[in-house]
Design a protein around this motif. Structure first.
Motif, PDB file in Angstrom:
ATOM      1  N   MET A 447      11.189 -14.669   5.390  1.00 55.88           N
ATOM      2  CA  MET A 447      11.913 -15.190   6.510  1.00 55.88           C
ATOM      3  C   MET A 447      12.297 -16.759   6.495  1.00 55.88           C
ATOM      4  O   MET A 447      13.076 -17.088   7.040  1.00 55.88           O
ATOM      5  N   ASN A 448      11.883 -17.389   5.277  1.00 51.65           N
ATOM      6  CA  ASN A 448      12.135 -18.609   5.221  1.00 51.65           C
ATOM      7  C   ASN A 448      13.125 -18.565   3.948  1.00 51.65           C
ATOM      8  O   ASN A 448      13.101 -19.848   3.324  1.00 51.65           O
ATOM      9  N   ALA A 449      13.802 -17.810   3.689  1.00 46.08           N
ATOM     10  CA  ALA A 449      14.967 -17.798   2.659  1.00 46.08           C
ATOM     11  C   ALA A 449      14.303 -17.824   1.173  1.00 46.08           C
ATOM     12  O   ALA A 449      15.019 -18.438   0.408  1.00 46.08           O
ATOM     13  N   SER A 450      13.241 -17.346   0.830  1.00 47.85           N
ATOM     14  CA  SER A 450      12.607 -17.227  -0.391  1.00 47.85           C
ATOM     15  C   SER A 450      12.654 -15.819  -0.836  1.00 47.85           C
ATOM     16  O   SER A 450      12.549 -14.692  -0.216  1.00 47.85           O
ATOM     17  N   GLN A 468      18.589  -6.190  -4.744  1.00 47.64           N
ATOM     18  CA  GLN A 468      19.206  -6.564  -3.368  1.00 47.64           C
ATOM     19  C   GLN A 468      18.758  -7.354  -2.251  1.00 47.64           C
ATOM     20  O   GLN A 468      19.216  -8.377  -1.657  1.00 47.64           O
ATOM     21  N   ASN A 469      17.461  -7.450  -2.017  1.00 49.31           N
ATOM     22  CA  ASN A 469      16.721  -8.194  -1.454  1.00 49.31           C
ATOM     23  C   ASN A 469      15.460  -8.896  -2.053  1.00 49.31           C
ATOM     24  O   ASN A 469      14.808  -9.681  -1.309  1.00 49.31           O
ATOM     25  N   ALA A 470      15.195  -8.495  -3.390  1.00 50.33           N
ATOM     26  CA  ALA A 470      14.106  -8.993  -4.033  1.00 50.33           C
ATOM     27  C   ALA A 470      14.216  -8.527  -5.463  1.00 50.33           C
ATOM     28  O   ALA A 470      15.097  -7.842  -5.807  1.00 50.33           O
ATOM     29  N   PHE A 471      13.203  -9.138  -6.263  1.00 50.89           N
ATOM     30  CA  PHE A 471      13.147  -8.593  -7.610  1.00 50.89           C
ATOM     31  C   PHE A 471      11.861  -7.979  -8.049  1.00 50.89           C
ATOM     32  O   PHE A 471      10.846  -8.343  -7.427  1.00 50.89           O
ATOM     33  N   ARG A 504      25.069 -16.985 -10.553  1.00 50.44           N
ATOM     34  CA  ARG A 504      25.610 -16.451  -9.654  1.00 50.44           C
ATOM     35  C   ARG A 504      24.957 -16.591  -8.460  1.00 50.44           C
ATOM     36  O   ARG A 504      24.418 -15.892  -7.557  1.00 50.44           O
ATOM     37  N   PRO A 505      25.271 -17.916  -7.753  1.00 51.50           N
ATOM     38  CA  PRO A 505      24.677 -18.364  -6.631  1.00 51.50           C
ATOM     39  C   PRO A 505      25.147 -17.474  -5.175  1.00 51.50           C
ATOM     40  O   PRO A 505      24.430 -17.513  -4.393  1.00 51.50           O
ATOM     41  N   LYS A 510      23.581 -13.988  -0.983  1.00 49.70           N
ATOM     42  CA  LYS A 510      23.613 -12.733  -0.567  1.00 49.70           C
ATOM     43  C   LYS A 510      22.442 -11.977  -0.416  1.00 49.70           C
ATOM     44  O   LYS A 510      22.068 -11.199   0.679  1.00 49.70           O
ATOM     45  N   MET A 511      21.615 -12.072  -1.651  1.00 50.49           N
ATOM     46  CA  MET A 511      20.169 -11.395  -1.772  1.00 50.49           C
ATOM     47  C   MET A 511      19.189 -12.082  -0.667  1.00 50.49           C
ATOM     48  O   MET A 511      18.467 -11.544   0.108  1.00 50.49           O
ATOM     49  N   VAL A 512      19.446 -13.343  -0.421  1.00 56.41           N
ATOM     50  CA  VAL A 512      18.510 -13.936   0.503  1.00 56.41           C
ATOM     51  C   VAL A 512      18.919 -13.564   2.006  1.00 56.41           C
ATOM     52  O   VAL A 512      17.948 -13.296   3.015  1.00 56.41           O
ATOM     53  N   PHE A 513      20.187 -13.508   2.375  1.00 59.00           N
ATOM     54  CA  PHE A 513      20.622 -13.378   3.546  1.00 59.00           C
ATOM     55  C   PHE A 513      20.105 -11.751   3.883  1.00 59.00           C
ATOM     56  O   PHE A 513      19.619 -11.617   4.997  1.00 59.00           O
ATOM     57  N   ARG A 514      19.994 -10.664   3.139  1.00 52.93           N
ATOM     58  CA  ARG A 514      19.384  -9.426   3.198  1.00 52.93           C
ATOM     59  C   ARG A 514      18.142  -9.382   3.411  1.00 52.93           C
ATOM     60  O   ARG A 514      17.479  -8.861   4.042  1.00 52.93           O
TER      61      ARG A 514
END
Length: 538
Positions: A447-450, A468-471, A504-505, A510-514
């Protein structure tokens, strides 16, 4: 009910929990169970649910995580004072081990922290001996008789409290089996098992053996845990045959329905208890956290507006706040422009907090010689009597002396938890797969962009899509699971996480937003609290 109840939620519920993480100033919780209960109470309030909480007022809390002269960790116990609690003036007694223990009830009004109404029970009151006062001194006391007595105060005491209030709830919800004595107390009135089951629901939180408490049945009987019931009656209604009483099995046998706390945990729990024919159906309602409490508002505004520069600028500011705490506790000046990874939650062996240091040579290379700089922070509370977990915590602390980019923090409570989640770039989660029932810390980090870096366990299975949204670390079914997981962790950090962060910032953002989008609704406790009404209470 001191606030207006919304139409879908008129059925009255009494929610029993041994711990509630309501606010940093109210130290009556230890970890994930309390964080979950606190978010549930916040969502019940905001949704207008007819739910009332019953808990314990712990004089010394769980413990304060202090340091010795050499800065290694030590549990400290300080009396807590809460001027915002209201003395309800309700007093009653409970027979425990042949003596009458006096119980007092205090009240947390909803307007104080925007929660459903909460009553907290204590034995630290007039008329009790020092030994009986001590029942409500420490959350999860390690003395067997005191531990059982705590459960009796919560369970039997909770029902007596409700009677004193003139409140007859439609549903008694046991958040874990700590309040199970309430079921036997309720059963004594009429001895009708079907009637009892129609009123009781149960949430099971752990597949861990240590988390499913057991005691000698005769010993519990001698303390009054079963009231006036004979052991034959106890065995009949609780699904037991021998002399060892399993609290979780009894709760599953005496409820109309139970829930696990993630989809995977539901599968594990049903398999775990499938040999016991008397148990109730086990569904799953995945844990969640109250987004409006945890999320940083400017980060949320940046998410909604898709403002990349605002997101990055705010994240940098939040990292600086976290790193001020690192400097204060450790004397180390971390760089807010360096990728910062955090492992922070309850210290327990199956969560593997020290996985990164199992291979010291690779850890040294990561910390000292990587082309991509990294800073790593650990935090979390071991159980105060778990010498092994405390040893692991201290080993990490001692090792941190050799690395200017490694920190081990104390005081992991709500306030520090929020700072860590808002300041982390990467939230590391390393439990042995299937042993973390749900886990929620990664939700509030997302929720806090981690971005979560995790094994595929608990709630993560319902959320994470690799790169895509995590590793995600690959799931290992056999062989040297610890060794392979550790190897995969280093590979993922070196080959995927850090190169994405630095090279690749745009992909990272993009991953953080998703990640923020995907966690936003599905893992907000408003969804969870709604599901409790539709799937469990009704």
């Amino acid at each position: 009910m001191p606030f207006e109840v919304a139409e879908p939620y008129t059925r009255s519920v009494a929610y029993f929990s041994m711990e509630f993480a309501i606010d940093q100033s109210l130290k009556i919780y230890s970890g994930g169970l309390g964080f979950l209960a606190g978010s549930h109470m916040r969502s019940a309030y905001s949704l207008g649910q007819n739910l009332l909480g019953v808990g314990m007022l712990w004089k010394y809390g769980y413990y304060d995580q202090g340091r010795k002269r050499d800065n290694s960790m030590t549990p400290e116990y300080h009396e807590k004072m809460y001027h915002f609690l209201v003395d309800s003036q309700i007093r009653f007694e409970i027979p425990i081990g042949g003596r009458s223990v006096q119980v007092a009830a205090y009240y947390l009004p909803p307007h104080v922290f925007h929660t459903a109404p909460l009553f907290l029970l204590t034995t630290d009151t007039d008329g009790n001996s020092e030994a009986d006062r001590a029942i409500s001194y420490n959350l999860y006391d390690n003395t067997p008789e005191t531990r059982v007595a705590q459960c009796m105060i919560l369970g039997i005491g909770g029902v007596k409290l409700l009677k004193a209030l003139g409140h007859q709830p439609d549903i008694y919800h046991f958040n874990e089996a700590h309040a199970l004595s309430a079921a036997f107390y309720l059963y004594e009135d009429g001895r009708n098992l079907d009637k009892l089951k129609s009123q009781v629901v149960f949430t099971t939180h752990t597949p861990e053996e240590a988390g499913n408490e057991k005691h000698d049945m005769a010993y519990l009987k001698s303390l009054g845990f079963f009231g006036d019931l004979t052991l034959e009656e106890v065995r009949e209604i609780s699904g037991h045959r021998g002399d060892v009483f399993n609290h979780t099995l009894a709760a599953l046998s005496m409820s109309k329905k139970a829930n696990a706390v993630s989809q995977l945990h539901g599968e594990v729990a049903r398999k775990m208890w499938e040999g016991h024919g008397q148990i109730c159906p086990i569904i799953h309602i995945t844990n969640a956290q109250k987004k409006s409490y945890w999320v940083d508002e400017p980060l949320e505004v940046a998410r909604i507006s898709r403002n990349t520069s605002a997101l990055r600028a705010r994240k940098l500011e939040l990292k600086k706040r976290l790193l001020e705490v690192v400097a204060d506790q450790t004397g180390k000046l971390f760089d807010p422009h360096v990728a910062t990874m955090v492992w922070a939650r309850r210290f327990a062996t199956y969560k593997r907090p020290d996985m990164l240091i199992w291979d010291l040579e690779r850890f040294k290379k990561l910390m000292n010689d990587s082309p991509y700089p990294i800073q790593v922070i650990w935090a979390g509370k071991p159980y105060p009597k778990d010498e092994g977990a405390i040893k692991t915590f201290n080993e990490l602390f001692y090792l941190s002396h050799y690395f200017p980019n490694m920190a081990v923090l104390t005081g992991y409570e709500l306030a520090l938890s929020k700072l860590l989640k808002q300041g982390a770039d990467v939230w590391l989660n390393t439990p042995v797969v299937t042993r973390e029932a749900s886990g929620t810390s990664g939700m509030t980090a997302a929720m806090n962009a981690s971005l979560n870096l995790s094994t595929f366990d608990g709630w993560i299975c319902e959320f994470a899509v690799h790169q895509q949204n995590a590793f995600l670390l690959p799931t290992i079914q056999e062989g040297d699971i610890n060794g392979i997981d550790a190897n995969n962790l280093f590979h993922c950090l070196n080959a995927e996480v850090l190169p994405t962060y630095y090279d690749r910032p745009d992909i990272w953002t993009k991953m953080v937003f998703r990640s923020m989008d995907d966690v936003s609704t599905a893992f907000d406790s408003d969804r969870m609290a709604q599901e409790y009404y539709t799937k469990l209470y009704n």
